[in-house]
Design a protein around this motif. Structure first.
Motif, PDB file in Angstrom:
ATOM      1  N   ALA A 171       0.817  -1.212   0.000  1.00  0.00           N
ATOM      2  CA  ALA A 171       0.000   0.000   0.000  1.00  0.00           C
ATOM      3  C   ALA A 171       0.850   1.262   0.000  1.00  0.00           C
ATOM      4  CB  ALA A 171      -0.928  -0.002   1.215  1.00  0.00           C
ATOM      5  N   ASN A 172       2.113   1.154   0.456  1.00  0.00           N
ATOM      6  CA  ASN A 172       2.977   2.338   0.498  1.00  0.00           C
ATOM      7  C   ASN A 172       3.829   2.479  -0.761  1.00  0.00           C
ATOM      8  OD1 ASN A 172       4.764   0.235   0.863  1.00  0.00           O
ATOM      9  ND2 ASN A 172       5.770   1.085   2.675  1.00  0.00           N
ATOM     10  N   ALA A 173       3.527   1.717  -1.808  1.00  0.00           N
ATOM     11  CA  ALA A 173       4.274   1.815  -3.060  1.00  0.00           C
ATOM     12  C   ALA A 173       3.992   3.138  -3.761  1.00  0.00           C
ATOM     13  CB  ALA A 173       3.921   0.647  -3.981  1.00  0.00           C
ATOM     14  N   THR A 174       4.925   3.547  -4.595  1.00  0.00           N
ATOM     15  CA  THR A 174       4.725   4.683  -5.489  1.00  0.00           C
ATOM     16  C   THR A 174       4.505   4.116  -6.884  1.00  0.00           C
ATOM     17  OG1 THR A 174       6.154   6.131  -4.169  1.00  0.00           O
ATOM     18  CG2 THR A 174       5.739   6.770  -6.460  1.00  0.00           C
ATOM     19  N   VAL A 175       3.346   4.415  -7.479  1.00  0.00           N
ATOM     20  CA  VAL A 175       2.981   3.820  -8.770  1.00  0.00           C
ATOM     21  C   VAL A 175       2.835   4.912  -9.823  1.00  0.00           C
ATOM     22  CG1 VAL A 175       1.194   2.528 -10.006  1.00  0.00           C
ATOM     23  CG2 VAL A 175       1.856   1.843  -7.689  1.00  0.00           C
ATOM     24  N   VAL A 176       3.445   4.677 -10.989  1.00  0.00           N
ATOM     25  CA  VAL A 176       3.266   5.592 -12.118  1.00  0.00           C
ATOM     26  C   VAL A 176       2.513   4.872 -13.232  1.00  0.00           C
ATOM     27  CG1 VAL A 176       5.302   6.986 -11.616  1.00  0.00           C
ATOM     28  CG2 VAL A 176       5.519   5.009 -13.139  1.00  0.00           C
TER      29      VAL A 176
ATOM     30  N   SER B 126       0.227   7.798 -10.051  1.00  0.00           N
ATOM     31  CA  SER B 126      -1.177   7.420  -9.930  1.00  0.00           C
ATOM     32  C   SER B 126      -1.881   8.323  -8.925  1.00  0.00           C
ATOM     33  CB  SER B 126      -1.283   5.956  -9.482  1.00  0.00           C
ATOM     34  OG  SER B 126      -2.624   5.610  -9.204  1.00  0.00           O
ATOM     35  N   LEU B 127      -3.013   8.869  -9.322  1.00  0.00           N
ATOM     36  CA  LEU B 127      -3.828   9.639  -8.384  1.00  0.00           C
ATOM     37  C   LEU B 127      -4.496   8.685  -7.398  1.00  0.00           C
ATOM     38  CD1 LEU B 127      -5.048  12.389  -7.569  1.00  0.00           C
ATOM     39  CD2 LEU B 127      -6.900  11.929  -9.168  1.00  0.00           C
ATOM     40  N   GLN B 128      -4.898   7.525  -7.912  1.00  0.00           N
ATOM     41  CA  GLN B 128      -5.534   6.521  -7.065  1.00  0.00           C
ATOM     42  C   GLN B 128      -4.500   5.891  -6.138  1.00  0.00           C
ATOM     43  OE1 GLN B 128      -6.800   2.974  -9.072  1.00  0.00           O
ATOM     44  NE2 GLN B 128      -8.063   2.243  -7.391  1.00  0.00           N
ATOM     45  N   GLY B 129      -4.859   5.740  -4.872  1.00  0.00           N
ATOM     46  CA  GLY B 129      -4.018   4.995  -3.941  1.00  0.00           C
ATOM     47  C   GLY B 129      -4.244   3.496  -4.106  1.00  0.00           C
ATOM     48  N   TYR B 130      -3.757   2.727  -3.143  1.00  0.00           N
ATOM     49  CA  TYR B 130      -3.892   1.272  -3.200  1.00  0.00           C
ATOM     50  C   TYR B 130      -5.353   0.887  -3.462  1.00  0.00           C
ATOM     51  CZ  TYR B 130      -3.422  -3.612  -1.912  1.00  0.00           C
ATOM     52  OH  TYR B 130      -3.432  -4.986  -1.933  1.00  0.00           O
ATOM     53  N   PRO B 131      -5.644  -0.034  -4.402  1.00  0.00           N
ATOM     54  CA  PRO B 131      -4.731  -0.931  -5.117  1.00  0.00           C
ATOM     55  C   PRO B 131      -4.158  -0.353  -6.408  1.00  0.00           C
ATOM     56  CG  PRO B 131      -6.974  -1.525  -5.649  1.00  0.00           C
ATOM     57  CD  PRO B 131      -7.066  -0.391  -4.675  1.00  0.00           C
ATOM     58  N   PHE B 132      -4.364   0.920  -6.678  1.00  0.00           N
ATOM     59  CA  PHE B 132      -3.716   1.672  -7.760  1.00  0.00           C
ATOM     60  C   PHE B 132      -4.250   1.400  -9.169  1.00  0.00           C
ATOM     61  CE2 PHE B 132      -0.355   0.820  -4.524  1.00  0.00           C
ATOM     62  CZ  PHE B 132      -0.174   2.108  -4.071  1.00  0.00           C
ATOM     63  N   ASP B 133      -4.849   0.241  -9.409  1.00  0.00           N
ATOM     64  CA  ASP B 133      -5.048  -0.217 -10.788  1.00  0.00           C
ATOM     65  C   ASP B 133      -6.502  -0.363 -11.229  1.00  0.00           C
ATOM     66  OD1 ASP B 133      -5.694  -2.407  -9.248  1.00  0.00           O
ATOM     67  OD2 ASP B 133      -4.079  -3.683  -9.980  1.00  0.00           O
ATOM     68  N   THR B 134      -7.405   0.440 -10.659  1.00  0.00           N
ATOM     69  CA  THR B 134      -8.815   0.370 -11.085  1.00  0.00           C
ATOM     70  C   THR B 134      -9.391   1.736 -11.468  1.00  0.00           C
ATOM     71  OG1 THR B 134      -9.642   0.613  -8.811  1.00  0.00           O
ATOM     72  CG2 THR B 134      -9.252  -1.636  -9.609  1.00  0.00           C
ATOM     73  N   LYS B 135      -8.597   2.800 -11.379  1.00  0.00           N
ATOM     74  CA  LYS B 135      -9.098   4.147 -11.670  1.00  0.00           C
ATOM     75  C   LYS B 135      -8.033   4.964 -12.403  1.00  0.00           C
ATOM     76  CE  LYS B 135     -12.085   4.453  -7.563  1.00  0.00           C
ATOM     77  NZ  LYS B 135     -12.358   5.212  -6.318  1.00  0.00           N
ATOM     78  N   ASP B 136      -8.368   6.226 -12.686  1.00  0.00           N
ATOM     79  CA  ASP B 136      -7.522   7.257 -13.291  1.00  0.00           C
ATOM     80  C   ASP B 136      -7.653   7.308 -14.809  1.00  0.00           C
ATOM     81  OD1 ASP B 136      -6.546   8.071 -10.853  1.00  0.00           O
ATOM     82  OD2 ASP B 136      -4.649   6.987 -11.038  1.00  0.00           O
ATOM     83  N   LYS B 137      -7.736   8.525 -15.306  1.00  0.00           N
ATOM     84  CA  LYS B 137      -7.763   8.776 -16.741  1.00  0.00           C
ATOM     85  C   LYS B 137      -6.862   9.971 -17.056  1.00  0.00           C
ATOM     86  CE  LYS B 137     -12.378   6.866 -17.693  1.00  0.00           C
ATOM     87  NZ  LYS B 137     -11.886   5.772 -18.554  1.00  0.00           N
ATOM     88  N   LYS B 138      -6.746  10.277 -18.319  1.00  0.00           N
ATOM     89  CA  LYS B 138      -5.808  11.300 -18.774  1.00  0.00           C
ATOM     90  C   LYS B 138      -5.921  12.625 -18.023  1.00  0.00           C
ATOM     91  CE  LYS B 138      -4.487  13.996 -22.842  1.00  0.00           C
ATOM     92  NZ  LYS B 138      -4.632  14.160 -24.303  1.00  0.00           N
TER      93      LYS B 138
END
Length: 339
Positions: free
Chosen positions: A194-199, A218-230
């Motif tokens: 959860a404390n990872a930095t994801v790009v 990533s604007l979204q925090g953990y789990p990082f991989d279900t949100k965000d757009k341009k």
């Protein structure tokens, strides 16, 4: 006057104390053993996502990080649309690196390929039914271009894609890593903390990037991989800025795929990527490629070529999957006086 003299002496004492403290801090930093992981060490996990994974059996007793039942067939998690061979074998070794870094105070970074559905790197967005290469409505591997047959309308406009096209070496790919879809998510047994930095990278429909240095946080925090757009991602810090803020000095690289995104990331970290010409992050003094924890699309071809390019650029290759053994190996080459 006596008061002025006293003030001058006091000021001199303060300066001596500050100088002594800085000297002690510098001495401590320089005396830190090479094999010791610190907050200035970054484990960087490149694009370890479902669409790059081969089909694999669920590890015995393992619990996925999210529901994968719709994607399991005949006891195996389905292969990704751009599957790379033998990728299931690197997941547990990478998890061991994650545990080791978390236990010893290192930082964990990761990247996600993150494409809109009309992304320029997709073959169907750059071919016509009349082209020699054929039309692939659901995507496919197309290349090298332009000799394969190409429609300029769909070509990526970044400098790397333009140069590759001029050189006759541009590749296009099947639809992959569609933002927020299963294929774009981290492999479900990968223990991203959860404390990872994801790009996230490749979120602009007209621009492609292999290197994680083309990504933004990533604007979204953990789990990082279900949100965000341009719109959200375009305003975020890029990887170079994040590395500078964290004062990262050593960069340990794992993930998929060696000949494209892993290799491009390593070359950018060294400031030796001729295609992107990104400057080397000033804080980085060591870039290591952990070879057993990465896989190539074409191991004996473009994978071997990229490995040699990384070595020539100054990357230090680790040949052990175990973090303890790999770090010791790298230190034996970079700090032999400690060996």
């Amino acid at each position: 006057s006596w008061s002025l003299l006293i003030m001058m002496v006091a000021s001199r004492s303060v300066l001596v104390m500050v100088s002594t403290c800085l000297s002690m801090a510098s001495s401590f930093s320089s005396s830190t053993p090479c094999t010791q992981i610190t907050p200035q060490d970054a484990l960087f996990i490149v694009d370890t996502q479902n669409d790059f994974m081969e089909a694999y059996a669920i590890p015995e007793g393992a619990k996925p990080n999210y529901d994968i039942e719709p994607y399991v067939h005949d006891g195996k998690v389905r292969a990704g649309s751009l599957a790379v061979a033998n990728t299931s074998a690197i997941i547990e070794p990478i998890n061991e690196w994650i545990r080791y870094f978390n236990q010893n105070g290192g930082r964990v970074f990761a990247s996600l390929d993150w494409h809109p559905r009309n992304h320029c790197s997709f073959c169907r967005n750059g071919t016509q039914p009349t082209n020699p290469g054929g039309y692939k409505p659901r995507g496919g591997v197309c290349g090298p271009l332009p000799s394969y047959g190409f429609n300029d309308t769909g070509r990526c406009q970044d400098s790397v894609a333009q140069d590759d096209y001029k050189n006759g070496s541009l590749m296009q790919w099947p639809d992959h890593c569609l933002e927020s879809d299963f294929g774009a998510r981290f492999q479900p047994f990968l223990s991203i903390p959860a404390n990872a930095t994801v790009v996230k990278k490749g979120w602009d429909s007209t621009v492609d990037t292999y290197s994680a240095f083309g990504g933004t946080e990533s604007l979204q925090g953990y789990p990082f991989d279900t949100k965000d757009k341009k719109p959200e991602l375009s305003a975020r810090d890029d990887l170079g800025s994040l590395i500078a803020k964290a004062n990262i000095t050593r960069f340990w690289t794992v993930g998929i795929a060696l000949d494209f995104c892993v290799g491009g990331t390593v070359l950018d970290a060294l400031g030796k990527n001729a295609k992107t010409q990104r400057p080397k992050p000033e804080s980085i003094s060591l870039v290591s490629l952990v070879l057993p924890c990465t896989r190539a699309v074409d191991p004996s071809g473009s994978g071997a070529e990229m490995l040699q390019n990384a070595i020539d650029a100054g990357a230090v290759v680790a040949h052990y999957a175990s973090p303890v053994d790999a770090i010791a190996e790298v230190c034996s080459q970079t700090a032999p006086e400690e060996a």
